[in-house]
Design an enzyme around this catalytic site. Structure first.
Site, PDB file in Angstrom:
ATOM      1  N   CYS B  96      60.305  58.595  67.070  1.00 40.51           N
ATOM      2  CA  CYS B  96      58.994  58.255  67.630  1.00 40.51           C
ATOM      3  C   CYS B  96      58.548  59.320  68.628  1.00 40.51           C
ATOM      4  O   CYS B  96      58.252  60.436  68.239  1.00 40.51           O
ATOM      5  CB  CYS B  96      59.022  56.845  68.221  1.00 40.51           C
ATOM      6  N   HIS B 242      61.462  53.320  64.086  1.00 39.69           N
ATOM      7  CA  HIS B 242      62.565  53.162  65.045  1.00 39.69           C
ATOM      8  C   HIS B 242      63.812  52.571  64.387  1.00 39.69           C
ATOM      9  O   HIS B 242      63.910  51.335  64.296  1.00 39.69           O
ATOM     10  CB  HIS B 242      62.134  52.204  66.161  1.00 39.69           C
ATOM     11  N   GLU B 244      66.693  52.244  65.702  1.00 41.61           N
ATOM     12  CA  GLU B 244      67.447  51.453  66.691  1.00 41.61           C
ATOM     13  C   GLU B 244      66.854  50.055  66.853  1.00 41.61           C
ATOM     14  O   GLU B 244      67.476  49.191  67.455  1.00 41.61           O
ATOM     15  CB  GLU B 244      67.503  52.195  68.035  1.00 41.61           C
TER      16      GLU B 244
END
Lengths: 964, 280
Positions: B96, B242, B244
């Site tokens: 990002c 993302h 994560e």
């Protein structure tokens, strides 16, 4: 040199298209196109080659933009059709600050930077329309200035030298008129009784006060800081009783918490309630959880972006300033606006268009929350035309704190340390301003109270604060909110005493008087007490991450607040007088039930049509346009999101997040609010709001034995006995229902005098008061987030069951709202049954018996079923026949009544018996089954009440706020 | 297997560093959150790491443009250290805002071959989403047969995006062609994998994947649906989604429908595991 770097888009001009759309929204039809540019004004020792390098290397994205460089000192005689919009001097300009720092870091000699937005309109656009768009849409006079033509400036320098002059006010000699003139002209918002008390205090001291002393008292005694009305004496009378409260809050809201805690005894799970900046309850062995919700209504009315932005920024500092500092894990926000389709021509003077207010508020919350890296997970938006001119903006923050970091106390000898942002003239008189009624002149008078936040400054502050906390580098901390240093230092030093040397405060620009430094509400500042032994380590840690920490003075053991400027004493007050000296406020409160107006529903509307109108009403419809602008997943703890279901767009009842990634324990956040019920009876409005917040929480899996709640009262002018009477009535319900539910209040806030006055064309004064608005926020917990349930239907063939009793309660309902009916009974809460129902629903979810659950609120059963269907992409076949026989209610009541404490559950056939066992004796009715058809069908006896395509219901629900 | 050392590099405004470091730790790395100021003081510290990760957030508030100021810092005082790092057999990941930083710095798309950047018009940029605003939603992604080490063994994956400036725009058609030729198009926004495609075990071709889709499948109007780019060596990856945020099953927006709460691992963790296994 003073340069302008003007940057224009190559190809599509997206900002231009956006502004063009706004022109159309605001009826400026003559404007057929808009071109835009952003520009930077840069002052410093840069030659043409250097500024060219800066323009291409840093400021311009060469793939999609082109830059033009101009020397602003050179007169430019090109056509004057350019509209420049600049921040007024002193208004926070975050981008300019970042550019300045980046240029200095790259060894450029730069003294000042400002940003500017530029717009061009076609020559044939009507001049009046362009002017209107410029001043009403593109620039907000509270913070921005408009310059037509090409900019011609010689310097960006601002601020001027301050010549110290100690100001003493001859208070002792003043008569009543002079006292009130002093209060009014100084924007102190002190009443005559308060001015008398102050006068007497200084007569005893045999001296007159300085300006800073009077300001300090005004800030500390303001409604915003001391909540004098709700903590004051209230003589209350309604149709049944008369009662005098010595302290309204203490005897209602706090009393409920005290009683619940006593009942829990050794199992009490409250940690710190109504003491610190946020309420704190136990979470697990390692951490407690904090919650605070604040309002920022008046600033948001005048400058929606900045008001909402700093509203969220401010409430995040509350948990940061709770105990020794808590780590924020999520935000909530609830807004109340006038309908966005309000005709622009109908707006009273001084009122921003509600659509612009809503867009500004949403952007403000978005930009602060997202930048802080705190997920915004829950909220609500309510519309009512009475919020015109006085929108409500509630921002909440939930945070985690280690169990051993709750206690704090500044010690005599500790340094008073300012941490974070610098002090400017921003926000002067915010505390006293938010305590007075708005008028159409507020926009001009109160500009100084409006601010723009800098989320990155606060993020950096938070990063170092939490590290310093874990290293034990300070003894106490609090946030700088309303009243600035005056409130923060006054609060922290209340038990000790404090000496502040005001000239030490780092300033944004020169020229602030000692009093301005003391009461400035510049954002992103905290005050800490740091022992001299730890100061060096603390300061080094802050410096290592670029955060400014400055010693302002020290805490003492004198019990006095001493203020000096460059060695000259400018103020000295006893902490006792400051915190205990305010004369008690005594108010009358009176409640009379409103007259019952009976009006039938529009007979032409079928149940199908009513359902679609309810789904398409502003309060019920999808808020996806807003939600998708919020980061709701940062920190990686997201479990139940605000939008759920097969297409990830159904309305979730509550948010579930996991604050500790190594544990499955979860926090559940929800809210309840329904001002429409308040028009009928504030008592049942408050009861319903608590019920709604709790049932939303329980619907996703929270344990009802561990739900804490918060109150936010937003009311009109409470000097009027009937307005205060409705508030008292709501507070009485808060007490009764909280005790019955075992849900302690742990924190709360009130915002009074939410009214807007203006003069019409005939100079006649009109006043619009907001409806009685009580927000209840709930903080629940669950042992294992993997047991959470969402509201979307899961599988065809599963059973649908209705939990809870339906009564003939259509008063204030959305059924009445969309059909034009009135006169129904307002929904009540069965305080005895409701907790048992919550416990049973929780047990069913905990035992894995529930595939979907949804709470029933606006629109009742019909709306809940429709939402469950389209969220799950499944149909349902529902029969009200049995229910109708048991209750002898009409189909209308069964479909649309908004009775409290009700849920719809989806249950697999094999689990029905186990579920019934749990509900033993509690109201649980078979509704029908989930189908894989594309329709929701609801029958009653031989009659089909509703038969609608799921896709059509969904479109009705999504369409109203599906903004570009 | 030795635990590779990860530098999770944070600047003022970075906000996904904690959970990103946590994901690396879960799959067997030693992740250290390093403040950019420490690296600026001692650029040689970068030598001690095998994986450099620039996580998401709003570095310097995204003022001027997302990733611009952080990127300019990497180009400036850290230019030499970055040069050395890119030459070595090490990995770099930008998520990002981290992707935006890698692009604005000039580390992507060229990697070591194009470092330090010449100063002319860059090959490509990440600019404002077509809808003009920050947007958070889950997207379907497919890998496009790139050389990225991070994406080995991944054909398709669902992940969330959360950004305002995620639209990839190449300077011209030649740049796009070169990315395709060099297998640099790492990740594309796509439509959900159809039943037929899944049962046939077939994959969409790169040409199919890069035919620009409309909203919401392509959430920002990115050219050729590009969601992630890697350098020609496959050791540097930048992506807007993302990973994560899908390291636990319960982060998926439909976990309650799909019975995902069993083994508590989300598909995004695979990217981090690939990075660790590269050093295995």
């Amino acid at each position: 040199m003073l340069w302008e770097v003007e940057i224009r888009p190559v190809g599509v001009d997206r900002d231009g298209l956006r502004v063009l759309q706004q022109c159309r929204d605001f009826g400026a039809q003559s404007i057929s196109a808009v071109k835009t540019a952003r520009s930077f004004l840069i002052e410093g020792d840069l030659d043409q080659a250097a500024i060219t390098r800066v323009a291409s290397g840093l400021l311009t994205d060469a793939v999609v933009e082109t830059a033009e460089i101009r020397d602003l000192a050179r007169k430019d005689d090109r056509a004057g059709a350019t509209l420049n919009v600049l921040f007024k001097p002193g208004v926070t300009d975050n981008v300019a600050e970042s550019v300045k720092h980046a240029l200095i870091a790259a060894n450029h000699s730069v003294t000042a930077v400002r940003t500017c937005h530029k717009f061009w309109f076609p020559a044939d656009a009507a001049k009046a329309e362009v002017e209107r768009i410029a001043t009403r849409v593109l620039a907000n006079d509270a913070i921005q200035q408009v310059v037509w033509g090409n900019l011609h400036l010689t310097t960006l320098a601002m601020g001027s030298d301050y010549t110290f002059q100690r100001i003493v006010l001859p208070l002792r000699a003043m008569d009543d008129a002079a006292l009130m003139k002093t209060s009014r002209e100084g924007q102190l918002s002190l009443t005559l009784a308060e001015m008398h008390t102050i006068q007497q205090h200084f007569q005893e001291q045999q001296r007159d006060p300085t300006d800073i002393e009077l300001e300090t008292i005004a800030q500390t005694w303001s409604e915003h800081c001391s909540h004098k009305t709700l903590r004051g004496r209230v003589r209350y009378r309604d149709e049944q009783r008369e009662h005098t409260f010595n302290n309204l809050l203490k005897e209602t809201i706090f009393a409920a918490t005290v009683e619940i805690r006593n009942k829990l005894g050794a199992d009490d799970w409250c940690v710190s309630v109504f003491e610190d900046n946020a309420g704190v309850v136990k979470f697990d062995d390692k951490q407690h959880v904090c919650f605070k919700v604040e309002t920022h209504n008046h600033p948001s009315a005048i400058e929606p972006y900045g008001g909402a932005n700093t509203g969220l920024g401010g409430v995040i500092r509350d948990p940061l300033g709770t105990g020794l500092g808590a780590r924020p894990i999520c935000n909530t926000d609830i807004f109340c606006f006038a309908p966005p389709d309000t005709a622009a021509a109908s707006l009273p003077p001084g009122v921003l268009h509600p659509r612009a207010v809503m867009q500004g508020v949403v952007s403000g919350v978005r930009d602060y929350g997202n930048r802080m890296g705190i997920p915004t997970v829950n909220g609500s938006i309510l519309f009512d035309k009475r919020y015109l001119g006085n929108p409500l903006v509630f921002c909440g923050n939930v945070a985690m704190i280690p169990v051993d970091k709750i206690q704090k106390a500044a010690q005599p000898g500790d340094y008073i340390v300012a941490l974070g942002g610098r002090t400017g003239r921003d926000g002067i008189h915010g505390a006293t301003f938010s305590s007075v009624e708005l008028t159409h002149e507020s926009e001009h008078l109160s500009g100084g109270a409006v601010q723009i936040g800098n989320a990155i400054t606060e993020k950096m502050l938070m990063d170092v604060l939490l590290q310093a906390r874990d290293l034990g580098l300070y003894t106490a901390v609090t946030d700088c909110g309303a009243g600035g240093f005056s409130s923060a230092v006054g609060e922290m030093g209340a038990e000790t005493g404090a000496h502040v040397r005001l000239e030490l405060a780092p300033l944004k620009y020169a020229g602030l008087s000692y009093t301005e430094i003391w009461i400035s509400e510049a954002q992103e500042r905290m005050v800490l007490s740091v022992s001299p032994q730890k100061w060096e380590e603390f300061h080094a840690l802050c410096a290592s991450e670029g955060v400014e920490a400055t010693v302002l003075g020290e805490f003492t053991n004198t019990g006095r607040l001493e203020l000096s400027y460059k060695g000259t004493p400018v103020g000295e007050l006893s902490m006792h007088f400051l915190h205990e000296g305010r004369p008690p406020v005594v108010r009358d409160a009176f409640y009379l039930p409103p007259a019952h107006v009976q009006h039938p529903a529009d007979p032409s509307l079928t149940a199908d049509a009513i359902l679609k109108k309810i789904l398409g009403s502003l309060n019920v419809c999808s808020k996806e346009w807003v939600i998708r602008q919020y980061d709701h997943e940062v920190q990686a703890g997201s479990v139940v999101k605000p939008l759920v279901g097969v297409a990830e767009d159904g309305p979730s009842d509550a948010a579930v997040i996991r604050p500790d990634l190594t544990s499955q324990r979860g926090v559940v956040i929800s809210c309840g609010m329904n001002p429409r019920f308040g028009d009928l009876d504030p008592y049942w409005m408050a009861a319903s709001a608590i019920d709604e917040a709790v049932r939303n929480c329980v619907a996703v899996g929270a344990d009802p034995a561990r739900i804490a709640i918060l109150d936010n009262f937003c009311w009109g002018y409470t000097d009027r006995p009937e307005t205060l009477g409705s508030l008292v009535r709501a507070a009485l319900a808060c007490r009764e229902i909280a005790i019955a539910f075992g849900t302690p209040f742990i924190s709360g806030k009130d915002s009074l005098n939410n009214e807007f006055s203006y003069l019409d064309a005939d100079e006649k004064k009109h006043t619009v008061a907001i409806p009685a608005s009580l927000l209840i926020s709930a903080l629940g917990q669950m042992d294992d987030v993997r047991l959470a349930v969402t509201m979307d239907l899961k599988t065809a063939g599963n059973h649908l069951l209705l939990v809870g009793n339906t009564l003939e309660e259509l008063g204030g309902s959305h059924y009445e709202f969309v059909t034009g009916a009135s006169g129904g009974h307002v929904p009540q809460v069965d305080a005895e049954h409701a907790p048992k129902i919550f416990t049973a629903v929780h047990a069913a979810i905990r035992d894995g018996l529930v595939r979907a659950s949804h709470d029933l609120s606006e629109g009742g059963l019909a709306a809940a079923l429709a939402e469950m269907c389209f969220a799950g992409g499944l149909g349902a076949e529902v029969s009200l026949t049995d229910l109708s026989a048991q209750t002898s209610l009409s189909a209308t009541a069964l479909l649309f009544s908004e009775s409290n404490t009700r849920f719809v559950l989806e249950v697999e056939p094999s689990k029905l018996d186990a579920l019934r066992k749990i509900f033993n004796g509690l109201p649980l009715a078979d509704l029908g089954t989930v189908t894989d058809s594309t329709r929701l069908r609801i029958v009653n006896g031989g009659q089909t009440e509703i038969e609608a395509e799921i896709a059509e219901l969904k479109t009705a629900w999504q369409q109203p706020l599906a903004w570009e | 297997m030795p635990r590779p050392r990860v530098c999770v590099l944070r600047a003022p405004g970075t906000n996904c560093d904690v959970e990103t470091a946590f994901a690396f730790e879960r799959v067997g790395a030693d992740a250290e959150r390093v403040h950019l100021f420490r690296l600026l003081e001692q650029p040689e510290r970068l030598k001690g790491f095998q994986i450099l990760c620039i996580p998401g957030g709003f570095s310097y508030g995204d003022d001027v443009g997302a990733g611009v100021i952080f990127g300019s810092q990497l180009r400036g005082r850290l230019g030499e250290a970055i040069h050395e790092y890119l030459q070595a057999d090490k990995l770099a990941l930008g998520i990002c805002n981290g992707f935006q930083v890698l692009m604005k710095a000039g580390i992507l798309p060229g990697g070591s071959s194009a470092w330090p950047p010449s100063g002319g018009c860059p090959e490509a940029t990440l600019t404002w989403n077509d809808n003009g605003r920050y947007t958070a939603r889950w997207v379907h992604l497919e890998t496009a047969g790139s050389s990225s080490m991070f994406l080995r063994g991944i054909d398709s994956i669902e992940l969330p995006i959360a950004h305002g400036e995620g639209k990839v725009v190449p300077r011209d058609a030649d740049v796009l062609q070169a990315w395709s030729d060099n297998q640099q198009i790492a990740l594309c926004y796509s439509q959900p994998v159809t039943q037929e495609l899944a049962t046939a075990g077939a994959r969409r071709t790169r040409a199919e994947l890069t035919t620009t889709l409309g909203w919401p499948h392509n959430p920002n109007g990115s050219t050729a649906n590009i969601a992630g780019l890697c350098d020609p060596t496959g050791r540097v990856l930048g992506l807007m989604p993302h990973p994560e945020r899908f390291q636990f099953a319960t982060q998926h927006p439909q976990w309650t429908r799909r019975g995902l709460s069993g083994p508590d691992e989300g598909a995004g963790l695979k990217l981090f595991r690939n990075a660790v296994e590269y050093f295995g």
